[in-house]
Design an enzyme around this catalytic site. Structure first.
Site, mmCIF file in Angstrom:
data_model
loop_
_atom_site.group_PDB
_atom_site.id
_atom_site.type_symbol
_atom_site.label_atom_id
_atom_site.label_comp_id
_atom_site.label_asym_id
_atom_site.label_seq_id
_atom_site.Cartn_x
_atom_site.Cartn_y
_atom_site.Cartn_z
ATOM 1 N N ASP A 268 3.140 -5.984 3.886
ATOM 2 C CA ASP A 268 3.773 -4.721 3.508
ATOM 3 C C ASP A 268 5.159 -5.046 2.961
ATOM 4 O OD1 ASP A 268 4.415 -1.912 3.340
ATOM 5 O OD2 ASP A 268 2.943 -1.540 4.903
ATOM 6 N N ARG B 235 0.718 7.314 -7.240
ATOM 7 C CA ARG B 235 1.997 7.713 -6.660
ATOM 8 C C ARG B 235 2.891 6.477 -6.545
ATOM 9 N NH1 ARG B 235 3.093 6.029 -1.544
ATOM 10 N NH2 ARG B 235 1.393 5.581 -0.074
ATOM 11 N N ASN C 157 5.161 3.764 -4.671
ATOM 12 C CA ASN C 157 5.123 3.134 -3.355
ATOM 13 C C ASN C 157 6.399 2.313 -3.172
ATOM 14 O OD1 ASN C 157 3.681 2.936 -0.856
ATOM 15 N ND2 ASN C 157 3.240 0.798 -1.339
ATOM 16 N N ASN D 136 3.486 -3.609 -2.804
ATOM 17 C CA ASN D 136 4.426 -3.699 -1.687
ATOM 18 C C ASN D 136 5.303 -4.920 -1.882
ATOM 19 O OD1 ASN D 136 4.415 -1.668 0.423
ATOM 20 N ND2 ASN D 136 2.229 -2.140 0.648
ATOM 21 N N GLU E 34 9.074 4.269 6.206
ATOM 22 C CA GLU E 34 8.995 3.211 5.187
ATOM 23 C C GLU E 34 10.341 3.043 4.491
ATOM 24 O OE1 GLU E 34 7.908 0.920 3.410
ATOM 25 O OE2 GLU E 34 5.744 0.702 3.442
#
Length: 288
Positions: A203, A99, A101, A156, A15
């Site tokens: 994404d 968390r 991202n 995202n 990522e």
């Protein structure tokens, strides 16, 4: 388009690709594998972290930021891969069940970070996302944190239009890409810029020099290039079912890098590169 892996290694959840134009280096992470990865020419390095890491971004100071579940840290790039030296910068999201991202820097070098409900178990296994507890935060060079948005499912995409007046960000749970007007240190009301599409879920993204947004489509085997008005311009096939993000790099910003997630077949879990038909826009380092 012909795709080639940039390294032979495969990752569980590659990522956050970041191209540093000044040093001609490619940064990325393996979220579930807890790795921060760096490629300079043919030289590859990685740092093994104690938590999932969602972004790896160089700074003007010469170190780099890593976004972990417990906060944003500075990583000493001269430290050994098995014993990375970290120092805490800030804890943007106070929700211990979340968390980090998505994370990117704007043109001023502020770090924008989107969070989500933690979806990774102690061994990197998937946990279903059932809560929209994520937020969007901005961290300036002095490590001051501003919350910009709340009630996000899976944050995202972070990209800014050419004049810096709007930011694009996706919620993968909802399948849409939103556009927010930037109003000083706050965001105005959001609008749906790109609606759900049959080719996967939104994404990470990158902008090209024509103002088109290239969006990686989780479970879609492709990228979608969206026109400035949010309409689909073209669909670019990727030899992996789960592309996670993309960035333009190379000396002329015409190399398109795409990270992918582990699954069956093709180049799953690879970091891929191809020549793009148009040049992209440059990434920005953190100003602190």
């Amino acid at each position: 388009m012909e795709w080639q892996p940039v390294v032979s290694q495969r990752y569980r959840l590659a990522e956050g690709p970041f191209w540093d134009q000044a040093s001609q280096r490619l940064f990325w992470v393996d979220i579930a594998g807890q790795l921060a990865c760096l490629l300079e020419g043919n030289s590859y390095r990685e740092w093994r972290l104690a938590e999932p890491v969602s972004a790896f971004i160089p700074t003007h100071r010469g170190d780099a930021l890593v976004t972990l579940r417990s906060g944003v840290y500075r990583l000493d790039l001269d430290s050994p891969g098995e014993k990375p030296r970290l120092s805490l910068l800030c804890v943007p999201d106070p929700d211990s069940g979340n968390r980090a991202n998505e994370a990117r820097c704007d043109a001023a070098g502020n770090l924008w970070l989107g969070s989500m409900q933690n979806n990774l178990g102690p061994f990197g296994e998937d946990i279903p996302v059932t809560r929209r507890t994520g937020g969007l935060f901005c961290i300036d060079a002095q490590a001051r944190v501003t919350r910009l948005a709340s009630n996000i499912g899976i944050a995202n995409t972070l990209a800014w239009d050419a004049d810096g007046c709007h930011v694009y960000t996706a919620d993968t749970l909802e399948g849409v890409i939103y556009r927010y007007p930037i109003e000083g240190a706050a965001l105005g009301p959001r609008s749906v810029w790109a609606r759900p599409h049959e080719h996967g879920h939104p994404d990470g993204s990158a902008l090209d020099r024509e103002g088109y947004l290239w969006n990686a489509r989780w479970d879609g085997h492709c990228l979608i290039r969206f026109a400035p008005d949010g309409c689909v311009d073209s669909i670019i096939s990727v030899p992996a079912a789960r592309p996670t993000s993309c960035v333009f790099g190379g000396p002329d910003l015409r190399t398109l890098f795409v990270t992918t997630a582990e699954e069956e077949g093709g180049f799953a879990g690879a970091v891929l590169a191809t020549e793009a038909p148009v040049a992209g826009t440059a990434c920005h380092r953190f100003a602190g």
